[in-house]
Write a protein that holds these residues in place. Structure first.
Motif, mmCIF file in Angstrom:
data_model
loop_
_atom_site.group_PDB
_atom_site.id
_atom_site.type_symbol
_atom_site.label_atom_id
_atom_site.label_comp_id
_atom_site.label_asym_id
_atom_site.label_seq_id
_atom_site.Cartn_x
_atom_site.Cartn_y
_atom_site.Cartn_z
ATOM 1 N N LEU A 171 0.830 -1.203 0.000
ATOM 2 C CA LEU A 171 0.000 0.000 0.000
ATOM 3 C C LEU A 171 0.867 1.256 0.000
ATOM 4 N N ASP A 172 1.925 1.230 0.817
ATOM 5 C CA ASP A 172 2.870 2.343 0.819
ATOM 6 C C ASP A 172 3.441 2.571 -0.575
ATOM 7 N N LEU A 173 3.863 1.465 -1.193
ATOM 8 C CA LEU A 173 4.509 1.548 -2.498
ATOM 9 C C LEU A 173 3.511 1.989 -3.572
ATOM 10 N N ALA A 174 2.265 1.532 -3.461
ATOM 11 C CA ALA A 174 1.238 1.955 -4.417
ATOM 12 C C ALA A 174 0.991 3.455 -4.315
ATOM 13 N N ALA A 175 0.944 3.968 -3.081
ATOM 14 C CA ALA A 175 0.746 5.413 -2.895
ATOM 15 C C ALA A 175 1.922 6.198 -3.465
ATOM 16 N N LEU A 176 3.142 5.712 -3.212
ATOM 17 C CA LEU A 176 4.320 6.395 -3.740
ATOM 18 C C LEU A 176 4.374 6.308 -5.266
ATOM 19 N N SER A 177 3.884 5.195 -5.809
ATOM 20 C CA SER A 177 3.894 5.037 -7.261
ATOM 21 C C SER A 177 2.961 6.027 -7.951
ATOM 22 N N SER A 178 1.969 6.541 -7.207
ATOM 23 C CA SER A 178 1.070 7.535 -7.799
ATOM 24 C C SER A 178 1.795 8.847 -8.090
ATOM 25 N N ILE A 179 2.900 9.101 -7.372
ATOM 26 C CA ILE A 179 3.602 10.381 -7.529
ATOM 27 C C ILE A 179 4.302 10.480 -8.880
ATOM 28 N N PRO A 180 5.171 9.513 -9.258
ATOM 29 C CA PRO A 180 5.768 9.622 -10.597
ATOM 30 C C PRO A 180 4.732 9.557 -11.704
ATOM 31 N N LEU A 181 3.649 8.793 -11.475
ATOM 32 C CA LEU A 181 2.587 8.732 -12.479
ATOM 33 C C LEU A 181 1.998 10.117 -12.723
ATOM 34 N N ILE A 182 1.670 10.809 -11.633
ATOM 35 C CA ILE A 182 1.023 12.114 -11.750
ATOM 36 C C ILE A 182 2.003 13.186 -12.204
#
Length: 415
Positions: A7-18
């Protein structure tokens, strides 16, 4: 990898995506923006360049602040600034129309400041979150894959949004930034080593500069090589994307969603290749080097062929761009892993920030140089192939992985 960490990694992965959407979503609509704003090709390229250029300066500062005050705090503030910049650009395009170019650039400048405190800080935070080097490498692969997936999605999404109204890709940035802010606040739990207080956080800026200078002096050869490779790889990628966007519209008269789908083909290659490379390299530094060298030689061959073969066949061009994407995708997660696993945690944020800053130099220069050389396309591809060959040689001779795996962060070196 534990479910909580996922879950932590999924949230962090949203940052480079956005962050990628905030920039790359504009590439397919740059010719449209040029017509609507009544500006030149070089002025159009500045919409991308100014975002990256300000980040070059701000990223090292954000890295220092993340080491000193905590990565999560810097990330949330950075995302908030990105949202503010999006509001400025979106309102300027909506209310001022053709007279809003200067204010749009101001908004993009603000976004660049915020972006400096968002995506670059994610890489060292992933390194902080995991003890296993294999999990670190896998996590970095996911982050790089999210970054490249954003690039795959961005031309299609940008083209689709522009069909509604031309400035909508600018206007949605505050909304998607808010989504990432909520995800980070809810799911990302800061490791004790990051922002936990203590002696490392009380050090002054002068001591910080001295430590960074000492580190660069000790490990400079391989670090400088990785900085240069990251910079030139981004220069080539954003340069050929800008060129391809213009060629599709001006030479082949391809617009809208179809154009976005064609731009997504080489970007899909980067995404897939990044994901596979991140999974395969693990904690094997020799494998990281091998992927980097092979990927860069493939990129060199593809760019050189584009320059040598004067073909009007669209699919031949797209195929070469796809091969270039495979090469770039093999390189990026390997470079991320070499830096993250080769630097002590207390210095990781700053060194990763310097690396991200070098990458943003390439992002800034790519569209700018491509816009100047649009009528000299053969020369542009020769330039790209020369840069890729230089990167290949740097990866081959300057990056020397250690023979035995390191057991301690403080003793470990990727050179």
């Amino acid at each position: 990898m534990k479910a909580k960490k996922k879950l932590d990694l999924a949230a962090l992965s949203s940052i480079p995506l956005i962050m990628t959407l905030a920039n790359s979503m504009l590439i397919p609509i740059l010719p449209l923006m040029q017509r609507e704003l009544k500006i030149s090709e070089m002025q159009t390229s500045l919409i991308i360049t100014v975002y990256a250029a300000v980040s070059i300066v701000c990223i090292p500062v954000a890295g220092y602040l993340s080491d000193r005050f905590g990565r999560k705090r810097v990330i949330v503030i950075g995302l908030s600034i990105v949202a503010v910049g999006g509001v400025v650009s979106g309102l300027a395009a909506w209310l001022m129309n053709a007279h809003g170019y200067g204010v749009i650039l101001l908004g993009r400048f603000i976004q660049g400041v915020g972006a400096a405190g968002a995506f670059p800080v994610v890489l060292p935070l992933v390194g902080d979150m995991f003890d296993s080097k294999e999990e670190v490498s896998s996590g970095l692969g996911m982050i790089e894959t999210s970054n490249t997936f954003g690039k795959v999605l961005s031309p299609v999404l940008g083209s689709a949004l522009a069909l509604v109204v031309w400035f909508l890709p600018l206007a949605v940035i505050p909304v998607i930034s808010a989504i990432s802010i909520v995800a980070v606040l809810c799911f990302v739990k800061v490791p004790p080593a990051s922002g936990s207080g203590g002696a490392e956080e009380t050090k002054g800026f002068r001591a910080f500069v001295h430590e960074v200078a000492s580190l660069l002096s000790e490990k400079g050869r391989w670090l400088y090589a990785i900085f240069a490779i990251g910079c030139l790889a981004m220069f080539i990628m954003f340069g050929f994307l800008y060129d391809l966007s213009s060629v599709l519209e001006n030479r082949y008269r391809i617009h809208g969603i179809y154009k976005g789908l064609l731009l997504a083909i080489p970007l899909s290659a980067i995404c897939l290749s990044s994901y596979i490379a991140g999974k395969i390299v693990g904690e094997n530094k020799r494998r990281m080097k091998m992927f980097s060298v092979v990927g860069l030689f493939l990129l060199t061959a593809a760019m050189l062929t584009c320059g040598l073969v004067d073909s009007d066949n669209l699919w031949f061009l797209i195929s070469l761009m796809f091969a270039s994407g495979v090469g770039i995708g093999a390189v990026l997660p390997s470079l991320d892993a070499l830096i993250t696993e080769g630097i002590d945690k207390k210095e990781r944020g700053t060194i990763t920030a310097l690396y991200s800053s070098a990458r943003f130099i390439g992002v800034a220069l790519g569209p700018l140089i491509a816009s100047v050389m649009l009528k000299q396309e053969t020369g542009l591809f020769y330039l790209f192939s020369g840069c890729a060959l230089l990167c290949s040689l740097l990866a081959l001779f300057a990056i020397k992985p250690s023979k035995e795996p390191a057991q301690d962060d403080q003793k470990k070196s990727a050179a």
